[in-house]
Design an enzyme around this catalytic site. Structure first.
Site, mmCIF file in Angstrom:
data_model
loop_
_atom_site.group_PDB
_atom_site.id
_atom_site.type_symbol
_atom_site.label_atom_id
_atom_site.label_comp_id
_atom_site.label_asym_id
_atom_site.label_seq_id
_atom_site.Cartn_x
_atom_site.Cartn_y
_atom_site.Cartn_z
ATOM 1 N N HIS A 307 24.751 34.767 -20.569
ATOM 2 C CA HIS A 307 25.385 35.091 -19.293
ATOM 3 C C HIS A 307 26.599 34.200 -19.105
ATOM 4 O O HIS A 307 26.610 33.051 -19.552
ATOM 5 C CB HIS A 307 24.392 34.895 -18.136
ATOM 6 C CG HIS A 307 24.845 35.475 -16.840
ATOM 7 N ND1 HIS A 307 25.667 34.794 -15.970
ATOM 8 C CD2 HIS A 307 24.591 36.678 -16.260
ATOM 9 C CE1 HIS A 307 25.895 35.558 -14.912
ATOM 10 N NE2 HIS A 307 25.263 36.704 -15.059
ATOM 11 N N ASP A 364 19.642 42.049 -17.303
ATOM 12 C CA ASP A 364 19.828 43.372 -17.898
ATOM 13 C C ASP A 364 18.785 43.662 -18.973
ATOM 14 O O ASP A 364 18.425 44.822 -19.189
ATOM 15 C CB ASP A 364 21.232 43.480 -18.505
ATOM 16 C CG ASP A 364 22.313 43.288 -17.464
ATOM 17 O OD1 ASP A 364 22.260 43.978 -16.440
ATOM 18 O OD2 ASP A 364 23.196 42.426 -17.673
#
Length: 424
Positions: A307, A364
């Site tokens: 991320h 995700d």
């Protein structure tokens, strides 16, 4: 004593002090608004990874610790103890709602589920196979033409009315976008149903109004909405703020944010995760693809890991990992995809290559498998993200409009083109 930092220009020896602003949480910020005036230079920060573009009291992220707070509350506590509308109220108003405040908000949102029939007719202009995000982006922009009264708002009651109206209508637009793209008849919202259950109803219902919706499914999707509600100054939120800074209609700003969210590097990532797991095809193929991800000469990238901000486990991913485990046996999770995902996760969490690079599973990675279990098709994964994030976008829009220091967004550049020249 106020803190400051001194910048010295080694070209001419000129030194200038700039104030240091202290946040309630997080890193100090150097206020360089007068840098060009004082020293005749700009900063260069591609992607704005070291630049604070605004002040905000909505959301805080500590990427090193893996911490996410909405108005000071840890996301884990909110996911455990509050529903999505609680979170909406919190983000918009700064505090969790009392019962009377919640009931008033809930009743108003239900009353605004419906779309103007003229807007509903707009869906006939889109191709049957259009991606729901394309339809959603366009329809939200068109929504501003039906609610032009929200262009000039100047008090709290009007801010809240505008905010709750768009929160209420986005799920209806998203459900209509999906049904239109699949050639299905549009289902009117049921104003007796809770926000998330109504969305699932509009997605699944037959023309006779019948739809099977289990409470465990509703709560799982509600949690996903809450986890997506806001996430500091990410690409789509920054886009909403940039458009808002021009004085554009709030729904036009939301439409721009939806467009930014559609990208694979942002909100489209969970769709890419499922597509990649399907491409891997079998548990026996996982190690081969892990090797490809580690090969510096291979362009293959493992989706759902790492991320931009979190250098630890994404706290939202922890919530969803727990939720996914709780859902097993309660909803029909694709066993083949689930086993592939489990094996990818197992290897990545124990492999030094991923650990040293802080490539932990992100939101995700888990949201895709859960949404698949909830019978949400892949092309609706990003619209689900939009539904959850709308309250964050509109709260950020309101915050910018109230900020007396806010200016129109106008970054500078490092020009590398031709020097001044003349036509011969």
């Amino acid at each position: 004593m106020k803190k400051s930092i001194t910048f010295t220009d080694n070209r001419n020896g000129k030194s200038v002090e700039f104030p240091i602003l202290e946040p309630s949480l997080g890193a100090d910020v150097v206020d360089i608004r007068t840098l060009y005036k004082e020293m005749g230079i700009f900063t260069y920060d591609p992607g704005f990874s070291a630049t604070a573009s605004c002040s905000s009291d909505i959301t805080f992220i500590d990427g090193g610790k893996g911490e996410l707070l909405y108005r000071g509350y840890p996301i884990e506590e909110l996911a455990e103890n509050s529903n999505y509308l609680d979170v909406c109220y919190l983000i918009l108003n700064g505090e969790l709602p009392q019962k009377n405040s919640y009931d008033k908000m809930n009743d108003y949102i239900k009353s605004e589920y419906l779309l103007h029939e003229g807007l509903k007719n707009l869906f006939n202009a889109f191709q049957d196979n259009a991606h729901p995000m394309a339809t959603l982006t366009s329809t939200v922009a068109a929504l501003s033409s039906f609610h032009f009264e929200h262009l000039d708002i100047d008090n709290e009651a009007e801010y809240r009315e505008m905010a709750y109206k768009i929160v209420a209508k986005i799920p209806t637009i998203a459900a209509y976008s999906y049904r239109h793209s699949h050639g299905l008849p549009l289902i009117y919202p049921d104003m007796d149903r809770y926000f998330t259950k109504n969305f699932l109803y509009m997605m699944r219902a037959k023309p006779n109004g019948k739809a099977n919706i289990d409470d465990v499914e509703m709560r799982a999707l509600d949690t996903i909405f809450s986890l997506h509600a806001d996430h500091e100054q990410n690409a789509s939120t920054s886009t909403v703020r940039a458009v808002a800074s021009t004085g554009a209609h709030p729904y036009a700003a939301i439409s721009a944010g939806i467009g930014a969210l559609w990208g694979r590097a942002h909100g489209g990532a969970n769709e890419s995760v499922i597509s990649q797991l399907e491409m891997i095809g079998d548990v026996k193929n996982v190690e081969k693809f892990i090797k490809k991800a580690k090969d510096p000469n291979d362009s293959f990238r493992l989706m759902g890991f790492g991320h931009r901000v979190y250098k630890n486990f994404d706290p939202r991913a922890k919530v969803l990992k727990k939720l996914r485990d709780e859902l097993k046996g309660k909803v029909e999770i694709d066993d083949k995809i689930s086993k592939i995902a489990d094996r990818v996760e197992e290897i990545a969490l124990s492999d030094d290559y991923f650990i040293k690079r802080n490539l932990y599973p992100n939101i995700d990675f888990y949201s895709g498998t859960i949404l698949t279990a909830l019978q949400i098709p892949k092309d609706m994964f990003t619209p689900i993200f939009v539904i959850g994030r709308t309250i964050g976008w509109i709260a950020q829009w309101i915050e910018l409009k109230k900020d007396r220091e806010a200016k129109i967004a106008r970054p500078r550049q490092l020009y590398t083109g031709k020097k001044r020249r003349h036509i011969k």
